[in-house]
Design a protein around this motif. Structure first.
Motif, PDB file in Angstrom:
ATOM      1  N   ARG A  10       7.883  -4.761   5.150  1.00 35.89           N
ATOM      2  CA  ARG A  10       7.389  -3.487   5.195  1.00 35.89           C
ATOM      3  C   ARG A  10       6.209  -2.960   3.754  1.00 35.89           C
ATOM      4  O   ARG A  10       6.721  -3.475   2.687  1.00 35.89           O
ATOM      5  CB  ARG A  10       8.405  -2.576   5.332  1.00 35.89           C
ATOM      6  N   ARG A  11       5.304  -2.226   4.180  1.00 35.63           N
ATOM      7  CA  ARG A  11       4.493  -2.019   3.050  1.00 35.63           C
ATOM      8  C   ARG A  11       3.377  -2.824   2.939  1.00 35.63           C
ATOM      9  O   ARG A  11       2.278  -2.826   2.300  1.00 35.63           O
ATOM     10  CB  ARG A  11       5.215  -1.366   1.717  1.00 35.63           C
ATOM     11  N   VAL A  12       3.567  -4.204   3.057  1.00 39.07           N
ATOM     12  CA  VAL A  12       2.542  -5.269   3.163  1.00 39.07           C
ATOM     13  C   VAL A  12       1.443  -5.163   4.114  1.00 39.07           C
ATOM     14  O   VAL A  12       1.922  -4.866   5.347  1.00 39.07           O
ATOM     15  CB  VAL A  12       3.244  -6.727   3.274  1.00 39.07           C
ATOM     16  N   LEU A  13       0.479  -4.884   3.909  1.00 38.87           N
ATOM     17  CA  LEU A  13      -0.879  -4.618   4.796  1.00 38.87           C
ATOM     18  C   LEU A  13      -0.955  -5.916   5.656  1.00 38.87           C
ATOM     19  O   LEU A  13      -1.063  -7.030   5.090  1.00 38.87           O
ATOM     20  CB  LEU A  13      -2.050  -4.092   4.140  1.00 38.87           C
ATOM     21  N   HIS A  14      -1.275  -5.567   6.909  1.00 43.71           N
ATOM     22  CA  HIS A  14      -1.733  -6.803   7.780  1.00 43.71           C
ATOM     23  C   HIS A  14      -3.236  -6.838   8.014  1.00 43.71           C
ATOM     24  O   HIS A  14      -3.955  -8.105   8.236  1.00 43.71           O
ATOM     25  CB  HIS A  14      -0.954  -6.522   9.230  1.00 43.71           C
ATOM     26  N   ASP A  15      -4.048  -5.441   7.942  1.00 44.20           N
ATOM     27  CA  ASP A  15      -5.475  -5.687   7.878  1.00 44.20           C
ATOM     28  C   ASP A  15      -6.048  -6.180   6.604  1.00 44.20           C
ATOM     29  O   ASP A  15      -7.163  -6.692   6.730  1.00 44.20           O
ATOM     30  CB  ASP A  15      -5.967  -4.263   8.038  1.00 44.20           C
TER      31      ASP A  15
ATOM     32  N   ARG B 289      -0.734 -13.943  -2.594  1.00 41.78           N
ATOM     33  CA  ARG B 289      -1.425 -12.731  -2.769  1.00 41.78           C
ATOM     34  C   ARG B 289      -1.285 -11.581  -1.797  1.00 41.78           C
ATOM     35  O   ARG B 289      -1.647 -12.402  -0.509  1.00 41.78           O
ATOM     36  CB  ARG B 289      -2.727 -12.561  -3.420  1.00 41.78           C
ATOM     37  N   PHE B 290      -0.913 -10.411  -1.832  1.00 40.75           N
ATOM     38  CA  PHE B 290      -0.739  -9.529  -0.823  1.00 40.75           C
ATOM     39  C   PHE B 290      -1.229  -8.278  -1.238  1.00 40.75           C
ATOM     40  O   PHE B 290      -1.100  -7.920  -2.301  1.00 40.75           O
ATOM     41  CB  PHE B 290       0.569  -9.319  -0.298  1.00 40.75           C
ATOM     42  N   TRP B 291      -1.381  -7.099  -0.193  1.00 43.32           N
ATOM     43  CA  TRP B 291      -2.030  -5.889  -0.640  1.00 43.32           C
ATOM     44  C   TRP B 291      -0.992  -4.742  -0.026  1.00 43.32           C
ATOM     45  O   TRP B 291      -0.289  -5.017   1.137  1.00 43.32           O
ATOM     46  CB  TRP B 291      -3.381  -5.661   0.128  1.00 43.32           C
ATOM     47  N   ILE B 292      -0.885  -3.635  -0.705  1.00 41.59           N
ATOM     48  CA  ILE B 292      -0.437  -2.486  -0.436  1.00 41.59           C
ATOM     49  C   ILE B 292      -1.272  -1.338  -0.652  1.00 41.59           C
ATOM     50  O   ILE B 292      -2.314  -1.446  -1.286  1.00 41.59           O
ATOM     51  CB  ILE B 292       1.109  -2.365  -1.215  1.00 41.59           C
ATOM     52  N   ARG B 293      -0.797  -0.308   0.201  1.00 45.04           N
ATOM     53  CA  ARG B 293      -1.696   0.982  -0.054  1.00 45.04           C
ATOM     54  C   ARG B 293      -1.054   2.212  -0.428  1.00 45.04           C
ATOM     55  O   ARG B 293      -1.360   3.337  -0.764  1.00 45.04           O
ATOM     56  CB  ARG B 293      -2.433   1.326   1.101  1.00 45.04           C
ATOM     57  N   ASP B 294       0.154   1.910  -1.070  1.00 37.60           N
ATOM     58  CA  ASP B 294       0.870   3.117  -1.633  1.00 37.60           C
ATOM     59  C   ASP B 294       1.813   2.689  -2.976  1.00 37.60           C
ATOM     60  O   ASP B 294       3.098   2.512  -3.100  1.00 37.60           O
ATOM     61  CB  ASP B 294       2.224   3.220  -0.571  1.00 37.60           C
ATOM     62  N   PRO B 295       1.202   2.767  -3.878  1.00 31.78           N
ATOM     63  CA  PRO B 295       1.679   2.339  -5.429  1.00 31.78           C
ATOM     64  C   PRO B 295       2.698   3.377  -5.755  1.00 31.78           C
ATOM     65  O   PRO B 295       3.311   3.007  -6.579  1.00 31.78           O
ATOM     66  CB  PRO B 295       0.141   2.161  -6.134  1.00 31.78           C
ATOM     67  N   THR B 296       2.466   4.497  -5.469  1.00 27.84           N
ATOM     68  CA  THR B 296       3.530   5.640  -5.844  1.00 27.84           C
ATOM     69  C   THR B 296       4.852   5.420  -5.518  1.00 27.84           C
ATOM     70  O   THR B 296       5.684   5.931  -5.718  1.00 27.84           O
ATOM     71  CB  THR B 296       3.091   6.867  -5.340  1.00 27.84           C
ATOM     72  N   GLU B 297       4.895   4.355  -4.154  1.00 31.07           N
ATOM     73  CA  GLU B 297       6.427   4.109  -3.807  1.00 31.07           C
ATOM     74  C   GLU B 297       6.971   2.979  -4.793  1.00 31.07           C
ATOM     75  O   GLU B 297       8.158   2.716  -4.627  1.00 31.07           O
ATOM     76  CB  GLU B 297       6.322   3.538  -2.300  1.00 31.07           C
ATOM     77  N   GLY B 298       6.241   2.334  -5.664  1.00 27.70           N
ATOM     78  CA  GLY B 298       6.702   1.645  -6.706  1.00 27.70           C
ATOM     79  C   GLY B 298       6.208   0.224  -6.336  1.00 27.70           C
ATOM     80  O   GLY B 298       5.722  -0.245  -5.421  1.00 27.70           O
ATOM     81  N   LEU B 299       6.310  -0.655  -7.443  1.00 30.49           N
ATOM     82  CA  LEU B 299       5.674  -2.096  -7.564  1.00 30.49           C
ATOM     83  C   LEU B 299       6.713  -3.027  -7.607  1.00 30.49           C
ATOM     84  O   LEU B 299       6.785  -3.952  -6.918  1.00 30.49           O
ATOM     85  CB  LEU B 299       4.723  -1.992  -8.573  1.00 30.49           C
ATOM     86  N   THR B 300       7.689  -2.664  -8.447  1.00 31.40           N
ATOM     87  CA  THR B 300       8.803  -3.568  -8.596  1.00 31.40           C
ATOM     88  C   THR B 300       9.738  -3.787  -7.234  1.00 31.40           C
ATOM     89  O   THR B 300       9.961  -5.092  -7.014  1.00 31.40           O
ATOM     90  CB  THR B 300       9.756  -3.395  -9.876  1.00 31.40           C
ATOM     91  N   ASN B 301       9.996  -2.756  -6.478  1.00 33.02           N
ATOM     92  CA  ASN B 301      10.815  -3.084  -5.313  1.00 33.02           C
ATOM     93  C   ASN B 301      10.148  -3.705  -4.480  1.00 33.02           C
ATOM     94  O   ASN B 301      10.666  -4.696  -3.683  1.00 33.02           O
ATOM     95  CB  ASN B 301      11.065  -1.624  -4.855  1.00 33.02           C
TER      96      ASN B 301
END
Length: 438
Positions: A361-366, A386-398
């Motif tokens: 979850r949180r890993v973008l498919h587009d 390499r993968f992308w997310i769009r909610d860095p406020t939710e944390g990066l380490t997790n």
């Protein structure tokens, strides 16, 4: 300006009026009225003890009420004794006026007027949040209404006007200082209420960016408070031009001592204008990683994932290297490094790694994950995922930890081996050791 003789005469007049007032208290009906006032004060205290806890318990059951209404109830609850006393004393005055001569309720009328004025001042000054300003306005208003009700306001004003100092072409009297303090305080309170209403309107406008909202609110507050102070001083008759030389000298001294403060203020304005950092952005500055909570005039509040709040000077945000994870957009790419054994098929490893990352979850498919070989190590084939997310406020380490865990499960299910360095140790016999020594 009254002279010394007139000031002495005013002082003697005030003392004479005070002595006359004390003598009138010894008259029978005035003594009775004073006793009635004390009895009513005791009755108000008793009513406060009887109904105070009940009203407080009732307030505790008012769930869902607006905050402003609960604050009003709290203020009223704190002044219950005064409210009861005002109600009782005016009721007693009305009864005495109906059953006896008005002169026999004169002192009670004065007490009722004073109690009502003091209660009104106490309730209205609760709107002032600053404790010091609230105390100054409250006691100043209490003194003013007391002098007005006792009809000695003019004598007190002339007495205060006679106490002062002169420098240059301006005379500063105690009366002028008191008037300036009251007028400026009233205007500042009005400016504060107006600025809060304006800030609420600006912050509710979705067409204005958060950084511009902060800038407009700060400029509005600065303009309103400055205008309130200027108008207040001019309204009381203080000539500000006479203070130009003194203020210039003070400004030069403050300029040398407050260089950092001024630098932070200017840096804060630049940040708000260029929109490089705005409330809600996720930034990294050195070892600090978090999101911008507020942008102040001197510093920015950065809250980290562990709840720590860092107050970073605006100058550091301008002169230092800041990583803004959400400056132009909220997309953030993360890289993970791992290795597998040489016995495993690299094509299969890449496919399994990509599918494992897609399932988190949180890993973008587009913006689908990709996996590449980056080198052949001593013990493993090295990869980067390499993968992308769009909610860095939710944390990066997790999210990194979740993707690593998905890789572990996927590799275990498909027989992919994660190697570790291996070393061979050869034990030599005595003849071999002697040959090596020779």
């Amino acid at each position: 300006m009254p002279g010394p003789e007139e000031l002495a005469a005013l002082g003697r007049d005030l003392l004479g009026q005070a002595a006359t007032f004390l003598e009138t208290l010894l008259r029978p009906w005035n003594a009775y009225q004073l006793g009635i006032a004390l009895a009513l004060l005791l009755a108000a205290w008793i009513l406060r003890q009887v109904f105070g806890d009940r009203i407080r318990a009732w307030m505790g059951t008012r769930e869902g009420w607006p905050t402003w209404r609960m604050r009003v109830l709290v203020v009223v609850h704190r002044r219950l004794m005064g409210i009861f006393f005002v109600a009782l004393v005016w009721t007693t005055v009305w009864i005495m006026r109906e059953v006896t001569w008005p002169s026999r309720s004169y002192l009670l009328t004065v007490v009722a007027e004073l109690a009502t004025a003091w209660l009104f001042v106490a309730l209205t000054t609760r709107l002032i949040r600053s404790a010091i300003l609230r105390m100054v306005v409250r006691y100043g208003a209490w003194i003013y209404v007391t002098l007005a009700i006792l009809n000695i306001r003019d004598e007190a004003a002339r007495l205060l006007d006679g106490i002062g100092v002169s420098f240059g072409g301006m005379r500063l009297s105690l009366l002028l200082v008191v008037q300036a303090a009251v007028v400026v305080a009233a205007l500042v309170i009005g400016a504060r209420l107006l600025s809060r209403a304006t800030a609420a309107r600006i912050q509710s406008n979705a067409d204005i960016s958060p950084s511009m909202q902060v800038l407009i609110v700060k400029l509005t507050q600065l303009g309103l408070y400055g205008l309130a102070i200027f108008v207040g001083l001019r309204a009381t008759g203080i000539d500000l031009t006479g203070l130009a030389v003194l203020s210039g000298a003070i400004g030069v001294g403050l300029g040398f001592g407050l260089q950092k403060v001024v630098s932070n203020l200017v840096s804060g304005v630049i940040i708000l204008l260029d929109k490089s950092i705005k409330p809600g952005d996720v930034i990294s500055l050195g070892d600090t990683f978090g999101w911008i909570e507020t942008l102040g005039a001197r510093y920015a509040s950065v809250v980290t994932r562990d709840g720590k709040e860092y107050l970073i000077p605006n100058e550091d945000l301008i002169t230092g290297q800041v990583v803004n994870w959400s400056h132009s957009n909220e997309f953030v790419r993360l890289d993970l490094f791992f290795g597998t054994a040489y016995a495993n098929d690299p094509h299969e490893v890449r496919r399994i790694a990509v599918e494992a990352a897609k399932g988190v979850r949180r890993v973008l498919h587009d913006k689908p994950p990709v996996c590449h070989i980056v080198g052949f190590g001593d013990s493993s084939v090295d990869y980067i995922l390499r993968f992308w997310i769009r909610d860095p406020t939710e944390g990066l380490t997790n999210i990194r930890g979740n993707v690593y865990l998905a890789l572990w499960d996927a590799f275990k299910a498909n027989g992919i081996t994660i190697p570790f360095p291996q070393r061979e140790v050869t034990v030599l016999d005595s003849a071999a050791r002697a040959a090596v020594a020779d």
